[in-house]
Every structure is written in structure tokens, then in C-alpha cells.
Design a protein around this motif. Structure first.
Motif, short mmCIF file in Angstrom:
data_model
loop_
_atom_site.label_atom_id
_atom_site.label_comp_id
_atom_site.label_asym_id
_atom_site.label_seq_id
_atom_site.Cartn_x
_atom_site.Cartn_y
_atom_site.Cartn_z
N ASP A 72 -23.80 55.62 55.23
CA ASP A 72 -24.98 55.88 54.39
C ASP A 72 -24.91 55.16 53.05
OD1 ASP A 72 -26.27 57.56 56.18
OD2 ASP A 72 -25.53 59.41 55.27
N TRP A 126 -31.73 51.40 61.16
CA TRP A 126 -30.66 51.86 60.30
C TRP A 126 -30.92 51.55 58.83
CZ3 TRP A 126 -25.51 53.56 61.93
CH2 TRP A 126 -25.39 53.72 63.33
N HIS A 128 -32.20 53.07 56.43
CA HIS A 128 -31.92 54.16 55.48
C HIS A 128 -30.58 54.83 55.75
CE1 HIS A 128 -35.94 53.60 53.95
NE2 HIS A 128 -36.44 53.73 55.16
N SER A 131 -27.51 58.74 58.61
CA SER A 131 -27.89 60.15 58.70
C SER A 131 -29.23 60.40 59.38
CB SER A 131 -27.86 60.80 57.31
OG SER A 131 -26.53 60.91 56.86
N PRO A 132 -30.29 59.64 59.07
CA PRO A 132 -31.55 59.87 59.80
C PRO A 132 -31.42 59.60 61.30
CG PRO A 132 -31.94 58.59 57.81
CD PRO A 132 -30.45 58.64 58.00
N ARG A 135 -29.38 62.55 62.72
CA ARG A 135 -30.15 63.80 62.73
C ARG A 135 -31.12 63.85 63.90
NH1 ARG A 135 -32.90 66.86 57.56
NH2 ARG A 135 -33.70 68.65 58.72
N SER A 136 -31.71 62.72 64.26
CA SER A 136 -32.65 62.72 65.39
C SER A 136 -31.93 63.07 66.68
CB SER A 136 -33.34 61.36 65.50
OG SER A 136 -32.43 60.35 65.91
N ARG A 177 -26.42 65.86 54.78
CA ARG A 177 -26.86 64.63 55.45
C ARG A 177 -27.82 64.89 56.60
NH1 ARG A 177 -23.92 60.60 53.22
NH2 ARG A 177 -21.98 61.28 52.22
N ILE A 178 -27.63 65.96 57.35
CA ILE A 178 -28.48 66.15 58.54
C ILE A 178 -29.24 67.47 58.54
CG2 ILE A 178 -26.95 64.70 59.91
CD1 ILE A 178 -26.19 67.34 61.39
#
Length: 496
Positions: A72, A126, A128, A131-132, A135-136, A177-178
């Protein structure tokens, strides 16, 4: 999916120590970028494709807080983007240099396609950070996420307050983060000391991994630990070692791409393993068709091994049983070029063979929980004890780490307003306590780098605390400089 043969859990442990701003080659940031390009991108791509197919509970994914922080980190993101661009340029140079050499020319073309896809994937998905993306996968239940302590310390050698701080800090970091705190952890190095389950329970940890010998080889079900409700899962070494053991495993096959042999003029790996005793200059060219043929055989062999093991356990126990195979994520792609394709192969073939493929959480939901067990002091390292992290070769490091913890605890007895100098001193101490440094020294793998890293972070922590008493203004300036090169900006020393 219900499995007539039994249940299989694949656990991947994703971890690298903090490498940003600490050297480049042969260890340092290059290690991060190679793992990112060759393991993390393809493994995430595989999981995303499973998600698109509607697959759930595919595998259990451990991501250490210190790795998540790097994936990140704005500096790491920018530098990795540049690395990917350079990788593609290197393949173009190779194409020109190897023109007319059929095998090498084909390899350069294939590598160019791979680098281009990686660059496009990174730029579109990627941008960002990790973490995004992670999280998905967690929110869609494709994976169960395991967390861990902040900078991957060997927990049995930590003072109780430091151990608790590192664990809670790591779990909180994952939540930042998530959006949720993981219920399970990959205990660094599978290190365990009797009584640690009490701390786990207090921190909200409900399950963790140990190595098979900790359960005396009976890994056919999860077990509650001691008098707690915390559950441990044991790695089935009979199955796990089929892929990768201290002495053998699929990646060493003669037809697979050789990790250690470089064409340094282009920075690519042009050879196949050929033979364990063959010198790099004498290794045969890599042939993808041969590797693909071998990969198919190894997928089948692994599926047959799992089915045979599950049938044996059912005969022994009288009911469906559990097999847990656990590996470092970096094995797949970074160390073993064909590894991601092998992962996809077994994750598709096992359900077709009547095996329920699920997560650790899913295994509990399927009823694979045995009675309580008292675990011995253990790890997944050599000897299955603590010798890698507290043996004679690293006795001085153990003593230094113990003294560092004592100084930290004494310095942070005082309470008051949040202090960025104390925060940074604690960050440096956490990095100094990483289990990676002792591992690298014991295994004689970039030992000088590992010792230097441990000493550097210890010295920085001590420097900041000393300046705090003698020159507060300079202490603040120094802390600010170091903060820009460190993870865990949310760390609050008052919570120690």
C-alpha cells in the motif's frame, strides 16, 4: 461443495520483511518487486477469476501487516511501477539480443507478453494499493484472511507486553486496511509457546496454524488448545512435503524454469533446472512445452496424494477427515515459475475428484473439530523447535532483542500526550524484532544484510530515545525523517 472423500484446505502465507528504502540487489527492494510481479499479481489474478466464476471459500490467505503496508506504500507503488516498465524494456532488449536463437527468442517474446500483462494489471487494478484488491476478495468470501503481529516477530521470544502489543497492533492494522479484523492468524514461523492461546483469546484470535509435529502428526481435525476455545490447525506434512520439503518437491524437477540461473545481460532466467548438480553455464534452455507436460503430471500426483491421504484417514478414524497444506505464497511464481498454474490446476481438479475444497473457517463449519490438545513449544522451522530463532548462531541477536525490549518497556512506562519520537522509536524496535533476520542468519541467506538490518533498527530506536532526553528538537527532526521510510503510521507508543 460437499466432498465424498473429505476436506482439503490450502493455506498461503504471504510475507516479506520491510524492504523499502533498505537496499536493492541482491536483497532489498528487488526481492519485493520480484515477489510482487511473479507471485502476488498472478495469485490475485487467479483468485479474481475464481470470484468471477462464483467460487467461494477457495483458500485461506495469510497476509502479514508488514507486507500489506509495503503493498500500500506510495513509494513502493511508484517504484514497482517503474520496475515493471524496466522489466518490459529488458524483454525487448532480450528479443533483439537473442534474435535467431529459437528457444531464447520465444522465451523473450513470452516474457514480453507477461510483463505487458503485469503492467496493465497493475495500472488498472492496483493503482490505489493492495488493500482495495484484497478487500474485494475477502468481502466476496473467495478467501478467508489470516492476519498476524505487526512486523512478523517470533512471538515465543517476546516479552508478554511486547507480544500483546505486536499482535493487537497487527490485527488493528488489518482492520484499518480492509474494514474488518481477521479471526485467524498465521503465527509467525508457526512459533508457539504453551499458554500463548490465552493471549490469542484476549486479542480476539479464534484460530491459528501449527506444524504437524505439534499435533504429533494427527492433523486430521482442528483442535481446541488447552482449556481455551481457540482452535489450532496442523499442517499435514505427508501432503505438504509432496510439493516442497527441506530436501525435495515438484519445483526442483529438471523441466521447470531454474530460479538461480540468470542471463545477466538482460536480467532474465533462460534455463531449466536440468539437474541439481549441473553448473549454470551447462543448463539446458527452458522449454515451456516440457514444463507444461510436467505440470500436468504434478497436478495429478498431488490430487492423487490428497485423495489417498483422506481415504487413509477415513479408514483410521471412521469418518471424513481434513488435510491442510500450507506454503509461503512466494513459492508460487517467484521461486517456482510454474507455481501459479499448478495452484489453478489443483484447485480445479480436487473438487472434480470428490474433495471438498474450503477455508479453515469452512472446515470448522463442516465439522472438522476434535478434542482439546496441549501443544508443545514448537515452530515450522528446522527441528520443529525454536533453534532457527534462538540457536547458537543467533545467540547474540536474541540477547540484543531481549535487551531492546527491556529498554522499550522501561522507556514507555511514562504516560502523557502522544509523542511522535516515541512512536518512531517503537516502529524501529518492531522492525528490529522481525523473525526474518535470525532466520536469514541461521540459514546463511544474506546473513550480513540481516544482521545489518537488525542492528540498524535497534540503533535507530535507541538513538531516538536518547535524543528525547538530550535534544528534543533534533529528536523530532530525526523521527520525522525516519517516519517517511517506515510502516505503521498509526502506531501509538502509549498503547505499549
Amino acid at each position: 461443495m460437499s466432498g465424498s472423500e473429505g476436506t482439503f484446505c490450502l493455506v498461503l502465507h504471504s510475507h516479506l520483511p520491510w524492504l523499502a528504502h533498505h537496499g536493492n540487489w541482491p536483497v532489498g527492494e528487488e526481492w519485493l518487486y520480484q515477489s510482487w510481479a511473479h507471485s502476488y499479481l498472478p495469485v490475485v489474478d487467479l483468485l479474481r477469476r475464481f470470484a468471477d466464476e462464483g467460487r467461494r471459500d477457495v483458500l485461506t490467505l495469510g497476509v502479514t501487516p508488514v507486507l500489506a503496508a509495503q503493498l500500500d506504500d506510495p513509494y513502493s507503488l511508484r517504484s514497482f511501477h517503474e520496475w515493471l516498465g524496466t522489466w518490459r524494456l529488458r524483454t525487448e532488449h532480450a528479443a533483439g539480443l537473442w534474435r535467431g536463437q529459437d528457444a531464447l527468442s520465444a522465451l523473450a517474446a513470452d516474457e514480453h507478453r507477461t510483463a505487458t500483462r503485469a503492467l496493465e494489471d497493475f495500472e488498472t487494478r492496483w493503482r490505489h494499493g493492495f488493500s482495495p484488491v484484497l478487500r474485494s476478495l475477502v468481502d466476496s468470501d473467495v478467501v478467508e484472511l489470516l492476519g498476524g503481529p505487526l512486523a512478523h516477530p517470533f512471538q515465543p521470544l517476546l516479552e508478554p507486553r511486547v507480544r500483546d502489543f505486536a499482535l493487537r497492533g497487527g490485527l488493528d492494522d488489518t482492520r484499518l486496511r480492509i474494514g474488518r479484523r481477521p479471526e485467524g492468524i498465521w503465527a509467525p514461523e508457526c512459533g508457539y509457546a504453551p499458554g500463548m492461546e490465552t493471549g490469542y483469546a484476549e486479542a480476539g484470535v479464534r484460530r491459528f496454524l501449527v506444524d504437524g509435529p505439534s499435533l504429533r502428526g494427527d492433523t486430521s481435525a482442528a483442535r481446541t488448545v488447552g482449556s481455551s476455545d481457540v482452535v489450532c490447525f496442523g499442517r499435514d506434512l505427508e501432503v505438504t512435503y509432496r510439493v516442497w520439503s527441506p530436501k525435495a518437491g515438484y519445483p526442483g524437477h529438471a523441466n521447470y524454469r531454474d530460479f538461480h540461473t540468470w542471463a545477466h545481460e538482460v536480467g532474465l532466467k533462460p534455463s531449466r533446472v536440468t539437474g541439481k548438480t549441473v553448473e549454470p553455464a551447462d543448463k539446458a534452455p527452458y522449454e515451456p512445452a516440457l514444463a507444461t507436460e510436467t505440470l500436468g503430471a504434478h497436478v495429478k500426483d498431488f490430487v492423487d496424494t490428497v485423495v489417498t491421504r483422506l481415504r487413509s484417514l477415513r479408514e483410521q478414524h471412521g469418518h471424513e477427515s481434513l488435510v491442510v497444506a500450507a506454503y509461503d505464497t512466494e513459492l508460487f511464481g517467484h521461486w517456482w515459475h510454474e507455481g501459479p498454474a499448478w495452484l489453478e490446476g489443483i484447485l480445479r481438479a480436487l473438487p472434480e475428484a470428490g474433495v471438498r475444497v474450503t477455508t479453515l473457517r469452512g472446515a470448522l463449519e463442516a465439522g472438522h473439530l476434535g478434542g482439546p490438545v496441549d501443544l508443545p513449544a514448537s515452530s515450522w522451522g528446522s527441528g520443529k523447535d525454536w533453534r532457527v530463532w534462538d540457536g547458537e548462531q543467533v545467540a547474540d541477536m536474541v540477547a540484543d532483542n531481549t535487551a531492546l525490549q527491556h529498554r522499550l518497556l522501561a522507556a514507555h512506562e511514562r504516560t502523557g500526550l502522544r509523542d511522535p519520537v516515541r512512536d518512531q522509536a517503537l516502529r524501529e524496535a518492531m522492525l528490529a524484532l522481525s523473525s526474518d533476520w535470525a532466520f536469514m542468519v541461521t540459514k546463511d541467506s544474506a546473513a550480513d544484510y540481516a544482521r545489518r538490518r537488525a542492528q540498524t533498527h535497534t540503533a535507530r530506536s535507541d538513538e531516538l530515545l536518547a535524543l528525547l532526553d538530550t535534544d528534543p528538537a533534533r529528536a523530532l527532526s530525526r523521527a520525522s525523517t525516519l517516519r517517511a521510510e517506515s510502516p505503521f503510521g498509526h502506531m501509538d507508543a502509549r498503547t505499549l
